[in-house]
Scaffold this active site. Sequence first.
Site: not given
Ligand code: 5GP
Length: 117
Positions: A86, A93, A99-101
């Site tokens: 994202n 995001q 970050h890649f998922h």
């Molecule tokens: P985004 O929406 O930015 O692409 O996704 C952020 C991701 O980071 C989410 O899936 C959320 O669950 C994960 N995330 C947020 N804070 C933490 C954290 O402190 N530890 C871990 N392991 N994941 C996190």
Amino acid sequence: MEDCVFCKIIKGEIPCEKVWENENFIAFLDANPVGEGHTLVIPKQHFETLLSLDEKFSSGYIQALQEVGKVLRDKYNSEGFNVILNNGKAAGQIVEHVHFHLLPRKKGDNKRGFFIA
Ligand code: 5GP
Ligand code: ZN
């Protein structure tokens, strides 16, 4: 970045379940997974988005994804995986550290092929 949650994970100030790492990247389980083995792969240096990565980190990123993909395949017996990024608030995001998922997949697992975290 002092208040970046992923920088805190890199520094060990916030715990994570590490899946893999090398000199420049670390992969760990997402705290709020959309499925088993949902993993985030991040550079160990703070960059906000894919577009701000420097050459060293952009060239190493695909190789890191390959290595994590192999670890997930072996760990979860997955047959494939989705890769999602994202990029920017408008794209979903939330954490402003690129970050890649990665989401391990099995045939017929009923998970959508594409997801927004
Ligand atoms: P985004 O929406 O930015 O692409 O996704 C952020 C991701 O980071 C989410 O899936 C959320 O669950 C994960 N995330 C947020 N804070 C933490 C954290 O402190 N530890 C871990 N392991 N994941 C996190
Ligand atoms: Zn950061």
